[in-house]
Design an enzyme around this catalytic site. Structure first.
Site, PDB file in Angstrom:
ATOM      1  N   GLY A 160      27.449  41.576  45.078  1.00 38.52           N
ATOM      2  CA  GLY A 160      28.222  41.474  46.303  1.00 38.52           C
ATOM      3  C   GLY A 160      29.605  40.892  46.076  1.00 38.52           C
ATOM      4  N   LEU A 198      32.259  42.314  47.114  1.00 40.84           N
ATOM      5  CA  LEU A 198      32.711  43.555  46.471  1.00 40.84           C
ATOM      6  C   LEU A 198      34.234  43.651  46.380  1.00 40.84           C
ATOM      7  CD1 LEU A 198      30.236  46.072  48.156  1.00 40.84           C
ATOM      8  CD2 LEU A 198      29.977  44.815  45.997  1.00 40.84           C
ATOM      9  N   HIS A 237      33.807  47.154  41.791  1.00 41.50           N
ATOM     10  CA  HIS A 237      32.522  47.642  42.295  1.00 41.50           C
ATOM     11  C   HIS A 237      32.696  49.015  42.949  1.00 41.50           C
ATOM     12  CE1 HIS A 237      31.917  43.113  42.735  1.00 41.50           C
ATOM     13  NE2 HIS A 237      30.933  43.458  41.909  1.00 41.50           N
ATOM     14  N   GLN A 285      26.452  43.210  28.625  1.00 35.73           N
ATOM     15  CA  GLN A 285      25.385  43.507  29.594  1.00 35.73           C
ATOM     16  C   GLN A 285      25.015  44.989  29.550  1.00 35.73           C
ATOM     17  OE1 GLN A 285      25.352  41.959  33.772  1.00 35.73           O
ATOM     18  NE2 GLN A 285      26.052  44.000  34.270  1.00 35.73           N
ATOM     19  N   SER A 344      37.219  40.537  39.380  1.00 35.38           N
ATOM     20  CA  SER A 344      35.926  39.860  39.290  1.00 35.38           C
ATOM     21  C   SER A 344      35.740  39.059  40.563  1.00 35.38           C
ATOM     22  CB  SER A 344      35.915  38.919  38.079  1.00 35.38           C
ATOM     23  OG  SER A 344      34.889  37.961  38.224  1.00 35.38           O
TER      24      SER A 344
END
Ligand code: AMP
Length: 535
Positions: free
Chosen positions: A50, A52, A56, A172, A204
């Site tokens: 979230g 966002l 994203h 990741q 970010s």
């Protein structure tokens, strides 16, 4: 897609706008995604925490392009935060996120509570391996255990066709990729480039913590990476002096304190001594009180973000080609990469041997005007050792059968008028590829056909290639496509005339026949059809 009444067994759906459905319970999302699949629609999952931002949203936009249904999860995952980290103060704004996603016509949002994902008694975790031991894993104990666990849970709940992740979190991505491979999850991962602020700072959610001074200082991470890139493009590939110069950039910024800076092999994240195409610089630093990460993939000057991603994610083949920087001018490699760029499915794609075709075409077909017939087969073996165009002394069984079908004696004769290629090749050996993605891929096959200005005919071998050609190259709907068996029943082969709009050559004669190797039925020799072609 609206589900005004909610899914049976789940809590009542909470419509956000006309089009976006908000779900909060595990049972709801399970029923929902089951319905999506039952309706034959492809599903994309975009996992987020979230707050966002455009980073994203770039994932969401890509997902919208490639899948019929897009589900965005919003879950601030406590399991990936260590003690003393920012779990409590992590920015949360579901209402704004929902509005943003609705404005992009996202189909659904899954925003579960902590208890929904980790109910009392939850005790099973995924423990990632070596990839998780360095960099973020070393600085944030247990972080990737938490990430892997929740990603696995989300993938299980949604069972998407494609799942979207950002290059921003490079380590990741590699850990999730390994998770998908090791646990045979069958989802394909799509990796999207880093979205940056105009001054280069990677977007970010944590940037919101930066004080104005720290915000200004934070651009130093990108400057450090760019310094490395500039030096590499100027010919410095020795990592030691590169890192020294890059470190010095960070040291000019008093508010920034480096955590790590390394140049690694993208596949296993081990530091390298020399930079080759696809190598990645990883950086983490504390700027003021905020810990930030960033990375950069090395590639040829002017390479697009997508090309760089592909270089990193196909690192082995790239390294095998000795792709030095600068000078990654291997056209074949570029083609290979671009051939699959649009479907962008990285994890389980067998990157097709398109470069072999390019290479062999150059070698065996000095004059492409001679090619009148392209054969599209599914099993033109994709493994380079057995590739059709290796044409050893004694033809492999597929080649021998194909020559028989076409009425030629040898490869020498074959190449007088014929060329062989695959159908939508990267997908023929895979499954659950969204139709939208296949449509993108078909473009590449069409482009390949355009290499032959005097193309007259296309021979399609077997039902898989037939279906793919009809559906994605000719753009026919399933209802319009005659079943293969029925079509071939009368004489063991069938033909029709088609026009491919972007092909300069006139109408093409399509010839459909059984695949000479797979299945038990065989088409009669097509030799008489092609007798006039050779020489
Ligand atoms: P997060 O909400 O931080 O967990 O991020 C959710 C997804 O968005 C992850 O796959 C991230 O890698 C990706 N992402 C975060 N920031 C960016 C960015 N600046 N550009 C592209 N993707 C990003």
């Amino acid at each position: 897609m609206a589900f005004p009444d909610g899914a049976p067994g789940g809590r009542r759906a909470q419509p956000t706008t006309m089009n976006t459905r908000l779900m909060t319970s595990v049972s709801e999302i399970q029923t929902y995604t089951r319905d999506v699949r039952a309706n034959g629609r492809s599903l994309a999952l975009v996992p987020t925490m979230g707050a966002l931002h455009e980073g994203h949203l770039s994932l969401v936009r890509r997902a919208k392009q490639q899948c019929d249904t897009v589900l965005v999860s919003i879950f601030v995952n406590p399991a990936q935060f260590g003690p003393g980290e920012d779990f409590d103060r992590y920015p949360r704004n579901l209402e704004k996120d929902t509005q943003l996603l609705s404005s992009l016509n996202v189909d659904s949002i899954f925003a579960p509570s902590q208890e929904e994902i980790f109910p009392p008694g939850f005790e099973t975790y995924v423990v990632p391996g070596k990839l998780a031991s360095s960099f973020e894993g070393a600085s944030r104990a247990g972080h990737f255990r938490g990430v892997s666990t929740v990603v696995l849970k989300l993938l299980n709940l949604a069972q998407p066709d494609l799942a979207y992740f950002g290059q921003k979190d490079f380590q990741q991505v590699q850990i999730i990729r390994k998770l998908v491979e090791d646990l045979s999850l069958g989802v394909r991962l799509v990796i999207c480039p880093i979205v940056r602020e105009p001054d280069g700072l990677a977007l970010s959610s944590r940037n919101a913590y930066l004080s104005p001074e720290a915000r200004h200082a934070a651009q130093v991470l990108h400057r450090c990476l760019l310094r490395g890139e500039t030096l590499v493009h100027a010919g410095e590939v020795d990592v030691k002096p590169l890192l020294k110069e890059m470190r010095q950039v960070v040291e000019t910024e008093p508010l920034a304190k480096l955590d790590y800076l390394a140049i690694v092999n993208p596949a296993h994240l081990a530091p390298v001594e020399r930079v080759t195409a696809g190598a990645v610089a990883l950086v983490a630093a504390r700027v003021g009180t905020v810990r930030l990460i960033d990375n950069l993939i090395f590639g040829p000057p002017g390479a697009s973000p997508e090309l760089l991603l592909q270089l990193a994610f196909t690192s082995q083949p790239v390294m095998d080609l000795g792709a030095r920087i600068p000078g990654l001018e291997t056209e074949a490699l570029r083609r290979r990469i671009e051939a699959c760029r649009d479907c962008a499915a990285i994890s389980s794609v067998l990157i097709p041997p398109r470069e072999f075709l390019a290479k062999y075409l150059k070698r065996d077909y000095p004059d492409l005007n001679r090619v009148r017939v392209v054969v599209i087969g599914r099993d033109a073996p994709m493994d380079s050792d057995h590739y059709f165009y290796q044409h050893p002394e004694k033809p492999a069984s597929f080649s021998a059968e194909l020559y028989k079908l076409l009425g030629v004696e040898s490869f020498q004769e074959f190449k007088e008028a014929f060329a062989l290629t695959d159908a939508l090749r990267c997908h023929v050996v895979s499954y659950r590829v969204p139709e939208k993605a296949l449509t993108y891929c078909a473009r590449h096959l069409r482009e390949e056909l355009m290499s032959f200005p005097n193309l007259q005919s296309i021979v399609v071998l077997g039902p898989d290639a037939y279906l793919q050609f009809q559906r994605f190259v000719l753009g026919r709907s399933p209802g319009e496509i005659k079943p293969f068996e029925e079509l071939l029943k009368a004489q063991g082969w069938a033909q029709e005339e088609v026009r491919l709009p972007d092909l300069k050559a006139g109408p093409l004669r399509m010839i459909y026949c059984y695949h000479p190797m797979t299945g038990y039925k065989h088409s009669p020799s097509l030799a008489s059809l092609f007798q006039s072609l050779s020489h």
